[in-house]
Design a protein around this motif. Structure first.
Motif, PDB file in Angstrom:
ATOM      1  N   GLU A  17      23.308  -9.499  -3.364  1.00 54.55           N
ATOM      2  CA  GLU A  17      24.173  -8.885  -2.317  1.00 54.55           C
ATOM      3  C   GLU A  17      25.537  -8.838  -2.923  1.00 54.55           C
ATOM      4  N   ALA A  18      25.919  -9.697  -4.108  1.00 50.54           N
ATOM      5  CA  ALA A  18      27.205  -9.755  -4.802  1.00 50.54           C
ATOM      6  C   ALA A  18      27.054  -8.185  -5.521  1.00 50.54           C
ATOM      7  N   LEU A  19      25.932  -7.778  -6.312  1.00 52.74           N
ATOM      8  CA  LEU A  19      26.141  -6.562  -7.108  1.00 52.74           C
ATOM      9  C   LEU A  19      26.032  -5.423  -6.118  1.00 52.74           C
ATOM     10  N   ALA A  20      25.490  -5.449  -4.811  1.00 52.24           N
ATOM     11  CA  ALA A  20      25.561  -4.016  -4.177  1.00 52.24           C
ATOM     12  C   ALA A  20      26.792  -4.025  -3.733  1.00 52.24           C
ATOM     13  N   ALA A  21      27.564  -5.069  -3.545  1.00 51.56           N
ATOM     14  CA  ALA A  21      29.002  -5.125  -2.759  1.00 51.56           C
ATOM     15  C   ALA A  21      29.835  -4.315  -3.867  1.00 51.56           C
ATOM     16  N   ALA A  22      29.580  -4.758  -5.195  1.00 47.71           N
ATOM     17  CA  ALA A  22      30.629  -4.145  -6.317  1.00 47.71           C
ATOM     18  C   ALA A  22      30.162  -3.113  -7.187  1.00 47.71           C
ATOM     19  N   HIS A  23      28.752  -2.741  -7.311  1.00 48.27           N
ATOM     20  CA  HIS A  23      28.383  -1.906  -7.943  1.00 48.27           C
ATOM     21  C   HIS A  23      27.185  -0.732  -7.418  1.00 48.27           C
ATOM     22  N   ASP A  24      26.860   0.138  -8.182  1.00 50.61           N
ATOM     23  CA  ASP A  24      25.978   1.049  -7.563  1.00 50.61           C
ATOM     24  C   ASP A  24      24.547   0.583  -8.024  1.00 50.61           C
ATOM     25  N   VAL A  25      23.931  -0.149  -7.062  1.00 50.02           N
ATOM     26  CA  VAL A  25      22.576  -0.495  -7.444  1.00 50.02           C
ATOM     27  C   VAL A  25      21.396   0.519  -7.236  1.00 50.02           C
ATOM     28  N   THR A  26      21.062   1.136  -8.232  1.00 52.64           N
ATOM     29  CA  THR A  26      20.288   2.365  -8.034  1.00 52.64           C
ATOM     30  C   THR A  26      18.859   1.976  -7.865  1.00 52.64           C
ATOM     31  N   LEU A  27      18.224   0.719  -8.386  1.00 50.91           N
ATOM     32  CA  LEU A  27      16.987   0.476  -7.897  1.00 50.91           C
ATOM     33  C   LEU A  27      16.777  -0.942  -7.897  1.00 50.91           C
ATOM     34  N   VAL A  28      15.788  -1.570  -6.947  1.00 51.90           N
ATOM     35  CA  VAL A  28      15.672  -2.977  -6.870  1.00 51.90           C
ATOM     36  C   VAL A  28      14.128  -3.189  -7.241  1.00 51.90           C
ATOM     37  N   VAL A  29      13.859  -3.992  -8.336  1.00 48.51           N
ATOM     38  CA  VAL A  29      12.474  -4.061  -8.685  1.00 48.51           C
ATOM     39  C   VAL A  29      11.906  -5.658  -8.344  1.00 48.51           C
ATOM     40  N   THR A  30      10.890  -5.963  -7.666  1.00 51.97           N
ATOM     41  CA  THR A  30      10.480  -7.163  -7.218  1.00 51.97           C
ATOM     42  C   THR A  30       8.804  -7.269  -7.003  1.00 51.97           C
ATOM     43  N   ARG A  31       8.459  -8.307  -7.075  1.00 52.59           N
ATOM     44  CA  ARG A  31       6.898  -8.600  -6.857  1.00 52.59           C
ATOM     45  C   ARG A  31       6.667  -8.014  -5.405  1.00 52.59           C
ATOM     46  N   PRO A  32       5.072  -7.662  -5.577  1.00 53.36           N
ATOM     47  CA  PRO A  32       4.550  -7.147  -4.242  1.00 53.36           C
ATOM     48  C   PRO A  32       4.419  -8.232  -3.261  1.00 53.36           C
ATOM     49  N   ASP A  33       4.328  -7.758  -2.013  1.00 55.75           N
ATOM     50  CA  ASP A  33       4.164  -8.467  -0.707  1.00 55.75           C
ATOM     51  C   ASP A  33       2.967  -9.530  -0.978  1.00 55.75           C
ATOM     52  N   ALA A  34       3.170 -10.694  -0.529  1.00 52.82           N
ATOM     53  CA  ALA A  34       2.172 -11.770  -0.813  1.00 52.82           C
ATOM     54  C   ALA A  34       2.097 -12.667   0.526  1.00 52.82           C
ATOM     55  N   VAL A  35       0.979 -13.544   0.349  1.00 51.09           N
ATOM     56  CA  VAL A  35       1.008 -14.475   1.447  1.00 51.09           C
ATOM     57  C   VAL A  35       1.963 -15.804   0.941  1.00 51.09           C
ATOM     58  N   ARG A  36       3.181 -15.919   1.987  1.00 48.54           N
ATOM     59  CA  ARG A  36       4.197 -16.494   1.576  1.00 48.54           C
ATOM     60  C   ARG A  36       4.157 -17.854   2.554  1.00 48.54           C
ATOM     61  N   SER A  37       3.466 -17.911   3.529  1.00 47.95           N
ATOM     62  CA  SER A  37       3.598 -18.924   4.593  1.00 47.95           C
ATOM     63  C   SER A  37       2.140 -19.539   5.184  1.00 47.95           C
ATOM     64  N   ARG A  38       2.212 -20.089   5.839  1.00 45.78           N
ATOM     65  CA  ARG A  38       0.769 -20.826   6.528  1.00 45.78           C
ATOM     66  C   ARG A  38       0.348 -19.529   7.422  1.00 45.78           C
ATOM     67  N   GLY A  39       0.903 -18.703   7.899  1.00 44.82           N
ATOM     68  CA  GLY A  39       0.403 -17.436   8.600  1.00 44.82           C
ATOM     69  C   GLY A  39      -0.538 -16.651   8.172  1.00 44.82           C
ATOM     70  N   LYS A  40      -0.808 -16.965   6.670  1.00 48.85           N
ATOM     71  CA  LYS A  40      -1.671 -16.185   5.795  1.00 48.85           C
ATOM     72  C   LYS A  40      -1.617 -14.789   6.113  1.00 48.85           C
ATOM     73  N   LYS A  41      -0.365 -14.167   6.577  1.00 50.22           N
ATOM     74  CA  LYS A  41      -0.088 -12.792   6.369  1.00 50.22           C
ATOM     75  C   LYS A  41       0.637 -12.384   5.277  1.00 50.22           C
ATOM     76  N   LEU A  42       0.484 -11.060   4.781  1.00 49.45           N
ATOM     77  CA  LEU A  42       1.061 -10.563   3.801  1.00 49.45           C
ATOM     78  C   LEU A  42       2.719 -10.370   4.181  1.00 49.45           C
ATOM     79  N   GLU A  43       3.763 -11.020   3.496  1.00 49.96           N
ATOM     80  CA  GLU A  43       5.144 -10.904   3.552  1.00 49.96           C
ATOM     81  C   GLU A  43       5.806 -10.306   2.409  1.00 49.96           C
ATOM     82  N   PRO A  44       6.854  -9.678   2.814  1.00 50.56           N
ATOM     83  CA  PRO A  44       7.820  -9.063   1.705  1.00 50.56           C
ATOM     84  C   PRO A  44       8.394 -10.119   0.863  1.00 50.56           C
ATOM     85  N   SER A  45       8.842 -10.055  -0.479  1.00 54.77           N
ATOM     86  CA  SER A  45       9.596 -11.142  -1.004  1.00 54.77           C
ATOM     87  C   SER A  45      10.866 -11.126  -0.375  1.00 54.77           C
ATOM     88  N   PRO A  46      11.574 -12.080  -0.280  1.00 59.16           N
ATOM     89  CA  PRO A  46      13.003 -12.054   0.069  1.00 59.16           C
ATOM     90  C   PRO A  46      13.971 -11.074  -0.484  1.00 59.16           C
TER      91      PRO A  46
END
Length: 308
Positions: A17-46
């Motif tokens: 959030e801080a970088l996006a407010a101050a600079h041009d963030v041209t790409l965000v790289v993150t890990r793929p969706d995964a099971v992150r809670s007890r619902g056992k559903k695929l969820e995006p990373s934060p």
């Protein structure tokens, strides 16, 4: 400045959030969706969820292979910023941006390089921890740092320290980017003699034990996370101790391994004193105050406790 941001967990969100407010963030790289809670559903990373909310392009990948590196190269970043991305970054990636790559690390380097610096600082009884803004280097967390901020640990839980250091890290990251851009950043090489390694915390390490010292059990509870909770058995039933304190002089004497109840309080006897749970999560139930938990324990007054 054109920046590629790489991160995955909640700890990285304030920095994005801080970088996006101050600079041009041209790409965000993150890990793929995964099971992150007890619902056992695929969820995006934060980070994916927040990046999409900010309207930023997202690349999901498990590792930085040739295809992923090409995608980073295609957006021509000046600098790569990394916050808890979750995999080793190859040297080829580090050479893509003219200004290199920097990382927000949750410790006072060279102390606690590795996967779990915040929990390890708590478990070791460190009086202070902090944030370092460092160059990403070939060896894990071995790069020189240009900014550090120290904070007291005190009685802060791992969750509280995560939140505090995430906010501080975001501020320091933006400041470091500005210094790198204008050539005023001062880099400090790490002293190899002072290096300690923060290995991932295993669930078995967090099991509470009546034959350990009160302080040892209290630090486990303080360092507890959902991934590695501080657990034990009380009256034969499993429970996570979420918050606790080493009991003061007003506590009753409790023999090692015994449980004593009194006036809405629970006391667990340890090797050298008494531990008082303040918030708990009994197995299969929601988190509650110990004063509510004690009502269900009354029938077992005089019971024992031990490792889960």
């Amino acid at each position: 400045m054109r920046i590629v941001f790489m991160g995955t967990p909640e700890f990285a969100v304030p920095s994005l959030e801080a970088l996006a407010a101050a600079h041009d963030v041209t790409l965000v790289v993150t890990r793929p969706d995964a099971v992150r809670s007890r619902g056992k559903k695929l969820e995006p990373s934060p980070i994916k969820a927040r990046a999409l909310g900010l309207g930023l392009p997202v690349l999901e990948t498990r590792r930085m292979d040739a295809e992923a590196i090409d995608a980073v190269r295609a957006v021509a970043p000046d600098l790569i910023c990394v916050v808890a991305f979750g995999c080793i970054l190859p040297d080829e990636l580090l050479a893509v941006a003219p200004l290199g790559a920097i990382n927000v690390h949750g410790s006072l380097l060279p102390r606690w390089r590795g996967a779990a610096p915040i929990q390890r600082a708590i478990l070791a009884g460190d009086e202070r921890t902090g944030v370092s803004i460092m160059r990403v280097a070939h060896n894990l967390d071995a790069g020189a740092w240009c900014r550090q901020v120290s904070v007291p640990v005190g009685t802060k839980t791992a969750s509280q320290l995560f939140d505090e250091l995430a906010r501080i890290g975001a501020h320091e990251l933006v400041a470091a980017v500005a210094q790198i851009a204008d050539g005023t950043a001062t880099w400090h090489e790490q002293n190899p003699a002072l290096v300690t390694i923060a290995e991932k915390v295993k669930k078995g390490e967090m099991r509470l034990d009546p034959f350990d010292a009160c302080a040892t059990n209290a630090l486990r509870i303080q360092a507890s996370t959902d991934a590695a909770p501080a657990r034990c058995q009380v009256a034969g039933k499993g429970v996570r101790i979420v918050l606790a304190a080493v009991a003061g002089d007003d506590a009753p004497h409790v023999a090692t391994g015994d449980v004593v109840l009194g006036h809405g309080r629970v006391f667990l006897g340890c090797a050298d004193g008494v531990l008082e749970p303040l918030r708990v999560k009994p197995d299969g139930r929601r988190e509650i105050d110990a004063s509510a938990w004690v009502q269900g324990l009354r029938a077992t007054d005089g019971a024992t406790w031990g490792r889960a």
